[in-house]
Design an enzyme around this catalytic site. Structure first.
Site, short mmCIF file in Angstrom:
data_model
loop_
_atom_site.label_atom_id
_atom_site.label_comp_id
_atom_site.label_asym_id
_atom_site.label_seq_id
_atom_site.Cartn_x
_atom_site.Cartn_y
_atom_site.Cartn_z
N TRP A 1 4.84 14.00 4.54
CA TRP A 1 6.06 14.00 5.36
C TRP A 1 5.64 14.30 6.80
O TRP A 1 5.04 15.31 7.09
CB TRP A 1 7.14 14.92 4.83
CG TRP A 1 6.73 16.27 4.30
CD1 TRP A 1 5.87 17.16 4.88
CD2 TRP A 1 7.19 16.89 3.10
NE1 TRP A 1 5.78 18.29 4.11
CE2 TRP A 1 6.59 18.15 3.02
CE3 TRP A 1 8.09 16.50 2.10
CZ2 TRP A 1 6.83 19.03 1.96
CZ3 TRP A 1 8.32 17.38 1.05
CH2 TRP A 1 7.69 18.62 0.98
N GLU B 1 20.77 10.99 1.18
CA GLU B 1 20.46 9.57 1.05
C GLU B 1 21.04 8.97 -0.23
O GLU B 1 21.33 7.77 -0.28
CB GLU B 1 18.95 9.33 1.11
CG GLU B 1 18.34 9.36 2.52
CD GLU B 1 18.11 10.76 3.09
OE1 GLU B 1 18.39 11.76 2.39
OE2 GLU B 1 17.66 10.85 4.26
N ASP C 1 -2.22 1.77 7.31
CA ASP C 1 -0.77 1.95 7.39
C ASP C 1 -0.05 0.78 8.08
O ASP C 1 -0.68 -0.19 8.48
CB ASP C 1 -0.46 3.27 8.12
CG ASP C 1 0.76 3.96 7.54
OD1 ASP C 1 1.74 3.27 7.21
OD2 ASP C 1 0.72 5.19 7.40
C1 LIG Z 1 6.93 1.87 2.49
C2 LIG Z 1 7.25 3.03 3.37
C3 LIG Z 1 6.35 4.07 3.46
C4 LIG Z 1 6.62 5.17 4.28
N1 LIG Z 1 5.72 6.19 4.33
C5 LIG Z 1 6.02 7.29 5.06
C6 LIG Z 1 5.14 8.40 5.06
O1 LIG Z 1 4.09 8.40 4.43
N2 LIG Z 1 5.50 9.50 5.78
C7 LIG Z 1 6.66 9.56 6.49
O2 LIG Z 1 6.95 10.58 7.10
N3 LIG Z 1 7.51 8.50 6.53
C8 LIG Z 1 7.21 7.37 5.83
N4 LIG Z 1 8.06 6.31 5.83
C9 LIG Z 1 9.29 6.36 6.66
C10 LIG Z 1 10.32 7.27 6.04
O3 LIG Z 1 10.57 6.94 4.71
C11 LIG Z 1 11.63 7.21 6.82
O4 LIG Z 1 11.37 7.71 8.12
C12 LIG Z 1 12.76 8.01 6.18
O5 LIG Z 1 13.87 7.97 7.02
C13 LIG Z 1 12.36 9.43 5.93
O6 LIG Z 1 13.44 10.14 5.35
P1 LIG Z 1 14.05 11.39 6.10
O7 LIG Z 1 14.72 10.82 7.34
O8 LIG Z 1 15.00 11.97 5.14
O9 LIG Z 1 12.92 12.28 6.45
C14 LIG Z 1 7.81 5.20 5.02
C15 LIG Z 1 8.71 4.15 4.92
C16 LIG Z 1 8.44 3.07 4.11
C17 LIG Z 1 9.43 1.94 4.03
MN LIG Z 2 17.06 12.49 5.45
#
Ligand SMILES: Cc1cc2nc3c(=O)[nH]c(=O)nc-3n(C[C@H](O)[C@H](O)[C@H](O)COP(=O)(O)O)c2cc1C
Ligand SMILES: [Mn+2]
Length: 503
Positions: free
Chosen positions: A189, A232, A281
């Site tokens: 995260w 979510e 990535d």
């Molecule tokens: C395939 C995919 C992989 C992702 N990997 C990550 C990751 O490793 N770390 C991260 O912080 N966000 C990653 N993201 C983006 C987060 O899922 C996105 O910012 C999401 O809003 C995070 O949820 P939150 O807003 O509740 O923190 C990824 C998104 C996708 C579509």
């Molecule tokens: Mn969120």
């Protein structure tokens, strides 16, 4: 909207009925081989793939479920992604109903709000098999090592569930997980993300559950950039038109999707960090190894014959392009609710989403484009955007050739370029310092005298009468026109997106 897709199996069946899925019976290695197959399939606009015999595992692997516009629309049960946005704006712009039809429509909207509340049920198929203690083994799953420079396999399509220890609010985020051993992974995260904030708010240990293999809308919702206090799973229920069903975790005080294929339960401690990465990535580069927390598993629960979902990210375009486009369309109404002068926006796939934002506005006062740039740099995850290009309302933001035309024709770089600083994406390798750096705004609107412009010239347009005349007489001329075929994958993506998004 069509009947809600219940779970991953329901979705696989739908994909199969629609000719959108190929089952691969040959044994294929999750170590690099699947990536190369998927990379070729995604770039060709090919089908979802169900690898029935991933080497080293008894669990099939589903990938490329989101890889085309058509499948994304099937997932949401709509004709076009803008229809999903419309469902959101319907609710955001709800007015007291006028007549009977309005009342009926109002009731439908209220139902969609009721659907958004997750429902707790007593049991669910996700706990048909419960592995605890020494039986927990991530090696059972066909986790992909995606790119040659990745040091280990990564779980790439997880829905990571936490609760804010202060408010109790749930969060679901998609954060990749590097496998360390049978019972531990890293939890990636990033600094701006809600899961990390929940973790930082604990004194010591935070319970975490990870759902793998969900209906496509719920899986999508884990990637949606909602405000921190918004669950979510509520968005998922709202968009699906049916609540997400949850059961109590087997070993954690969290609720988990009852119809997930697999759930990983465990905890993350405050000061338990290790070197995560590098990882190939969506930036198109390997992101550098850096410290991230360790996730310890206490249980692994599964449905019988669970299907493992995966996704590969890398140089765009990849499968995640469509998750991003869904977000772009779904969040347009919310953005317009805050910045109503915005007509439309586009986050080019080739710009890896956070690098560039093209936005069209109804310009009403001098300096308006700059106001909107700063609004974007202050809006949720859009705040990480490096470059904002502002155009006038009539410009099609999805037509990059048009945008470049105005960015060239209407811009005096000495007057119309804003250079400032602000937060940048965690993974951006370009800035001198991680997390902060430059922001570029380009005001490509027509300039007003108050903005230091000389009299602005008129744009060339043919008169409507002549257009009609030529329309009418076209057959007489005997000229056959085929749309010119420009090539290159990015051009193709932008063209297909343009067709999709044109109103
Ligand atoms: C395939 C995919 C992989 C992702 N990997 C990550 C990751 O490793 N770390 C991260 O912080 N966000 C990653 N993201 C983006 C987060 O899922 C996105 O910012 C999401 O809003 C995070 O949820 P939150 O807003 O509740 O923190 C990824 C998104 C996708 C579509
Ligand atoms: Mn969120």
């Amino acid at each position: 909207m069509a009947t809600p897709i219940k779970d991953l199996r329901d979705w696989i069946a739908l994909l199969e009925r629609e000719g959108e899925l190929v089952r691969v019976a040959a044994e294929v290695d999750p170590e690099l081989e699947i990536t190369e197959i998927v990379d070729r399939t995604v770039r060709a606009g090919g089908p979802a793939l169900l690898f029935e015999r991933p080497k080293g595992s008894t669990h099939p692997l589903l990938i490329n479920q989101f890889g085309t516009e058509r499948r994304m629309c099937l997932a949401f049960g709509v004709e076009r992604l803008d229809d999903v946005g419309r469902k959101v704006s319907d609710v955001l712009e709800m007015q007291p109903p006028q007549g009977l039809m309005d009342k009926v429509r109002g009731l439908q909207k209220l139902k969609s709000i009721a659907d958004s509340v997750p429902q707790t049920v007593r049991s669910g198929p996700v706990q048909e098999i419960v592995l605890q203690g020494d039986d927990v083994d991530l090696g059972l799953l066909p986790v992909q090592r995606c790119w040659p420079g990745d040091p280990a396999p990564f779980i790439t399509l997880p829905a990571v569930i936490t609760r804010d220890p202060r408010s109790g609010d749930r969060n679901v985020g998609m954060y990749r997980m590097q496998v360390i051993d049978r019972r531990t992974t890293f939890m990636h995260w990033q600094i701006h993300k809600d899961g990390r904030a929940d973790w930082l708010a604990t004194d010591g240990r935070i319970p975490v559950a990870v759902a793998l293999g969900l209906d496509p809308v719920t899986a999508y919702s884990a990637s949606a950039p909602l405000p921190k206090h918004v669950d979510e799973f509520m968005l998922a229920g709202f968009l699906r038109g049916a609540p997400v069903e949850l059961v109590k975790g087997a070993t954690v005080d969290l609720e988990v999707p009852a119809h997930a294929e697999i759930v990983l339960e465990g905890f993350v401690d405050k000061d338990d960090l290790g070197e995560e990465g590098p990882f190939g990535d969506h930036t198109g580069y390997y992101t550098a190894a850096e410290p991230f927390p360790v996730f310890h598993l206490t249980a692994m629960t599964m449905r019988r014959e669970a299907v493992y979902p995966s996704i590969v990210v890398g140089k765009p375009p990849q499968e995640d392009a469509w998750l991003g486009k869904a977000t772009e369309r779904i969040f347009l109404p919310a953005i317009r609710a805050t910045v109503p002068e915005i007509v439309d926006y586009d986050l080019p796939v080739a710009g890896a989403f956070h690098n560039c934002c093209i936005v069209s506005i109804r310009k009403a006062f001098p300096g308006h484009a700059r106001k909107v740039m700063h609004a974007i740099w202050g809006l949720g995850m859009l705040s990480l955007t490096k470059c904002v290009v502002v155009v006038d309302a009539h410009v099609d933001v999805h037509d990059y050739a048009q945008v470049l035309f105005y960015a060239g024709a209407n811009v005096d770089p000495a007057r119309d370029v804003v250079l400032t600083e602000g937060p940048l994406d965690h993974l951006d390798h370009a800035p001198e310092r991680q997390f902060v750096g430059g922001k570029l705004g380009i005001d490509a609107t027509a300039k007003w005298p108050e903005e230091g412009a000389r009299p602005w010239p008129e744009e060339i347009e043919m008169s409507p009468e002549i257009r009609e005349l030529v329309d009418r007489r076209w057959a007489e001329y005997g000229i056959q026109l085929v749309p010119s075929a420009r090539n290159g994958p990015i051009d193709q993506t932008s063209r297909s997106l343009r067709q999709l998004l044109r109103r």
